[in-house]
Write an enzyme that holds these catalytic residues in place. Structure first.
Site, PDB file in Angstrom:
ATOM      1  N   GLY A  22      35.128  95.816  16.504  1.00 17.12           N
ATOM      2  CA  GLY A  22      33.946  96.076  17.496  1.00 17.12           C
ATOM      3  C   GLY A  22      33.417  97.682  17.356  1.00 17.12           C
ATOM      4  CB  ALA A  23      34.430 100.019  14.601  1.00 15.58           C
ATOM      5  CG  ASN A  51      37.314  98.116  20.918  1.00 13.06           C
ATOM      6  OD1 ASN A  51      37.674  98.700  21.994  1.00 13.06           O
ATOM      7  ND2 ASN A  51      36.147  98.457  20.528  1.00 13.06           N
ATOM      8  CE1 TYR A  58      35.087  91.078  29.060  1.00 14.12           C
ATOM      9  CE2 TYR A  58      35.691  91.584  31.416  1.00 14.12           C
ATOM     10  CZ  TYR A  58      36.021  91.847  30.306  1.00 14.12           C
ATOM     11  OH  TYR A  58      35.800  93.084  29.252  1.00 14.12           O
ATOM     12  CB  ALA A  90      40.567  83.448  32.819  1.00  6.24           C
ATOM     13  CE  LYS A  98      38.678  92.132  27.258  1.00  4.14           C
ATOM     14  NZ  LYS A  98      38.554  92.895  25.908  1.00  4.14           N
TER      15      LYS A  98
HETATM   16  N1  LIG Z   1      32.702  99.062  29.112  1.00  3.59           N
HETATM   17  C1  LIG Z   1      33.791  98.888  30.110  1.00  3.59           C
HETATM   18  O1  LIG Z   1      33.357  99.319  31.149  1.00  3.59           O
HETATM   19  C2  LIG Z   1      34.748  98.128  29.709  1.00  3.59           C
HETATM   20  C3  LIG Z   1      35.813  97.755  30.654  1.00  3.59           C
HETATM   21  C4  LIG Z   1      36.914  97.208  30.761  1.00  3.59           C
HETATM   22  C5  LIG Z   1      37.415  96.138  29.818  1.00  3.59           C
HETATM   23  N2  LIG Z   1      36.563  96.733  28.565  1.00  3.59           N
HETATM   24  C6  LIG Z   1      36.588  96.545  27.070  1.00  3.59           C
HETATM   25  O2  LIG Z   1      36.505  97.497  26.027  1.00  3.59           O
HETATM   26  C7  LIG Z   1      35.897  96.974  24.744  1.00  3.59           C
HETATM   27  C8  LIG Z   1      35.155  97.388  24.216  1.00  3.59           C
HETATM   28  O3  LIG Z   1      34.290  96.954  24.431  1.00  3.59           O
HETATM   29  P1  LIG Z   1      32.374  97.983  24.569  1.00  3.59           P
HETATM   30  O4  LIG Z   1      32.270  98.867  26.886  1.00  3.59           O
HETATM   31  O5  LIG Z   1      32.537  99.271  23.479  1.00  3.59           O
HETATM   32  O6  LIG Z   1      31.380  98.107  25.126  1.00  3.59           O
HETATM   33  P2  LIG Z   1      30.387  97.552  23.876  1.00  3.59           P
HETATM   34  O7  LIG Z   1      30.132  98.378  24.015  1.00  3.59           O
HETATM   35  O8  LIG Z   1      29.562  96.147  24.191  1.00  3.59           O
HETATM   36  O9  LIG Z   1      31.134  97.183  22.706  1.00  3.59           O
HETATM   37  C9  LIG Z   1      31.206  95.807  22.325  1.00  3.59           C
HETATM   38  C10 LIG Z   1      32.014  95.911  20.685  1.00  3.59           C
HETATM   39  O10 LIG Z   1      32.120  94.496  20.124  1.00  3.59           O
HETATM   40  C11 LIG Z   1      31.133  93.971  19.285  1.00  3.59           C
HETATM   41  N3  LIG Z   1      31.380  92.426  19.160  1.00  3.59           N
HETATM   42  C12 LIG Z   1      30.804  92.071  20.410  1.00  3.59           C
HETATM   43  N4  LIG Z   1      31.039  90.572  20.491  1.00  3.59           N
HETATM   44  C13 LIG Z   1      31.685  90.659  18.807  1.00  3.59           C
HETATM   45  C14 LIG Z   1      31.575  89.345  18.350  1.00  3.59           C
HETATM   46  N5  LIG Z   1      31.280  88.036  18.551  1.00  3.59           N
HETATM   47  N6  LIG Z   1      31.818  89.746  16.632  1.00  3.59           N
HETATM   48  C15 LIG Z   1      32.659  90.882  16.829  1.00  3.59           C
HETATM   49  N7  LIG Z   1      31.742  92.156  17.209  1.00  3.59           N
HETATM   50  C16 LIG Z   1      31.316  91.496  19.213  1.00  3.59           C
HETATM   51  C17 LIG Z   1      30.286  94.405  19.327  1.00  3.59           C
HETATM   52  O11 LIG Z   1      29.450  94.600  18.404  1.00  3.59           O
HETATM   53  P3  LIG Z   1      28.066  94.327  17.665  1.00  3.59           P
HETATM   54  O12 LIG Z   1      27.808  96.289  18.665  1.00  3.59           O
HETATM   55  O13 LIG Z   1      27.906  94.873  16.089  1.00  3.59           O
HETATM   56  O14 LIG Z   1      27.529  93.016  17.892  1.00  3.59           O
HETATM   57  C18 LIG Z   1      30.482  96.246  19.937  1.00  3.59           C
HETATM   58  O15 LIG Z   1      31.260  96.764  19.025  1.00  3.59           O
HETATM   59  C19 LIG Z   1      35.764  95.169  25.233  1.00  3.59           C
HETATM   60  O16 LIG Z   1      36.981  94.431  24.706  1.00  3.59           O
HETATM   61  C20 LIG Z   1      35.305  94.827  26.249  1.00  3.59           C
HETATM   62  O17 LIG Z   1      35.636  93.887  26.779  1.00  3.59           O
HETATM   63  C21 LIG Z   1      35.056  97.351  28.116  1.00  3.59           C
END
Ligand SMILES: NC(=O)c1ccc[n+]([C@@H]2O[C@H](COP(=O)([O-])OP(=O)(O)OC[C@H]3O[C@@H](n4cnc5c(N)ncnc54)[C@H](OP(=O)(O)O)[C@@H]3O)[C@@H](O)[C@H]2O)c1
Length: 252
Positions: free
Chosen positions: A12-13, A84, A149, A151, A153
Site C-alpha cells: 500500500g505504498a 499496510n 472489513y 472482521a 482487521k
Molecule cells: N484511512 C483511515 O481512516 C484508516 C483507518 C484505519 C485503518 N486504515 C488502514 O490503513 C491502511 C492504509 O490505508 P490508507 O488510509 O492509507 O488508504 P489509501 O490511501 O486508500 O491506501 C490504500 C493502499 O492500499 C493499496 N491497495 C488497496 N487494495 C489493494 C490491492 N487489491 N492490491 C494491492 N494494493 C492495494 C492501495 O494501492 P493503489 O492505490 O495502488 O491501488 C494503496 O496504496 C489500510 O490497511 C486501511 O485499512 C485506514
C-alpha cells in the site's frame, strides 16, 4: 529495530499511510521495496526514495506469493515487512455480494498472512526482523456497515498476537498499529465519505510517524490517536456499557 540498511517491503505504498511510511523509512536509511497497484505513483515514489517498485494486485490469486518471491529476488532478503495495504467497504452486510466479501478478506486478511508466511522464515533464520501490521479501530470495536472489513482487521490482530507468542525469543518482532480515522483516499475509494465531525481525521504523515516509531522502538501495539485505547478498554471490561455508549454516540 535498526532501520538504517534494513530491507523494508511496504504494501500500500502508492497512497496514504503507506506512502508517508515509505518516505519516513527512506529518510531513516531503509532500502525499500514498494508495492501497490498504481504503477505511476509507485514509479514516482521509487524515484523519490531510491526504492524498487513491484506493482501487484493483492486480490489476484497467486499474486501475493509471487510478490513475496519477487521481493526476495530483488533484494536478497526482507528485514521489515509493513503489511499496510487495505480496502474498505461501506454498506449493510446483507447487500454484499460474495465477490465483495471475498475481495475484502483477500486484501485485508489473506494477503498479509501469505506475505508473512513466505518472508518470515528468512527473518527467523537470521535471528532478526520485524513484521508490522496496520489494522483498524473497526477491528477492535466493530462498526455497523463495515462488518466484513472489521472482521478482517480483527483477524489480522489475532494473527499478529498469536505470531508474537510463537516468535518469542526468535529475535523477530511483531507490531500492530491501530489507527482511528485518517485523512487519505480510503473513504472515497470505499464509496462513502467520512461524515462525522469527531473524531477528526489525522494526517497520514502523523500516522506514518507513529508506525515508524513503533517499529524503531519495537512496540507490540500502538494506537493513533492514543486515546483510542480507552473505548477498547471499556469494551473489554464492560461490553454492555460500551454497546450502550456506542449506540448513543454513533460509534456503531
Ligand atoms: N484511512 C483511515 O481512516 C484508516 C483507518 C484505519 C485503518 N486504515 C488502514 O490503513 C491502511 C492504509 O490505508 P490508507 O488510509 O492509507 O488508504 P489509501 O490511501 O486508500 O491506501 C490504500 C493502499 O492500499 C493499496 N491497495 C488497496 N487494495 C489493494 C490491492 N487489491 N492490491 C494491492 N494494493 C492495494 C492501495 O494501492 P493503489 O492505490 O495502488 O491501488 C494503496 O496504496 C489500510 O490497511 C486501511 O485499512 C485506514
Amino acid at each position: 529495530m535498526r532501520v538504517r540498511g534494513a530491507v523494508a517491503l511496504v504494501t500500500g505504498a502508492s497512497s496514504g499511510i503507506g506512502w508517508a511510511t515509505a518516505l519516513r523509512l527512506a529518510e531513516l536509511g531503509a532500502r525499500l521495496i514498494l508495492t501497490g497497484r498504481d504503477t505511476e505513483r509507485l514509479a514516482m515514489l521509487a524515484t523519490m526514495t531510491g526504492g524498487t517498485p513491484l506493482a501487484t494486485d493483492l486480490s489476484e490469486p497467486g499474486a501475493v506469493t509471487r510478490l513475496a518471491r519477487a521481493a526476495l529476488d530483488a533484494a536478497g532478503r526482507v528485514d521489515l515487512l509493513v503489511n499496510n495495504a487495505g480496502e474498505g467497504h461501506a454498506g449493510r452486510f446483507t447487500a454484499m455480494s460474495s465477490e465483495q466479501v471475498a475481495r475484502l478478506v483477500a486484501v485485508n486478511l489473506s494477503a498479509p498472512i501469505e506475505l508473512t508466511r513466505v518472508l518470515l522464515p528468512g527473518m527467523v533464520s537470521r535471528g532478526t526482523g520485524h513484521v508490522a501490521f496496520v489494522t483498524s479501530i473497526a477491528g477492535r470495536t466493530g462498526v455497523a456497515g463495515e462488518a466484513v472489513y472489521s472482521a478482517a482487521k480483527a483477524g489480522v490482530d489475532a494473527f499478529a498476537e498469536s505470531l508474537r507468542f510463537e516468535l518469542a525469543g526468535s529475535g523477530v518482532r511483531v507490531g500492530v498499529l491501530v489507527p482511528g480515522v485518517v485523512r487519505t483516499a480510503f473513504f472515497d475509494r470505499r464509496g462513502a465519505a467520512y461524515q462525522r465531525q469527531r473524531p477528526r481525521p489525522l494526517p497520514a504523515a502523523r500516522v506514518a510517524d507513529a508506525l515508524v516509531r513503533s517499529i524503531v522502538t519495537e512496540r507490540d501495539e500502538s494506537f493513533t490517536p492514543s486515546w483510542l485505547r480507552l473505548p477498547v478498554a471499556i469494551r473489554a471490561v464492560a461490553p454492555a456499557t460500551y454497546r450502550r455508549l456506542a449506540g448513543r454516540f454513533g460509534g456503531s
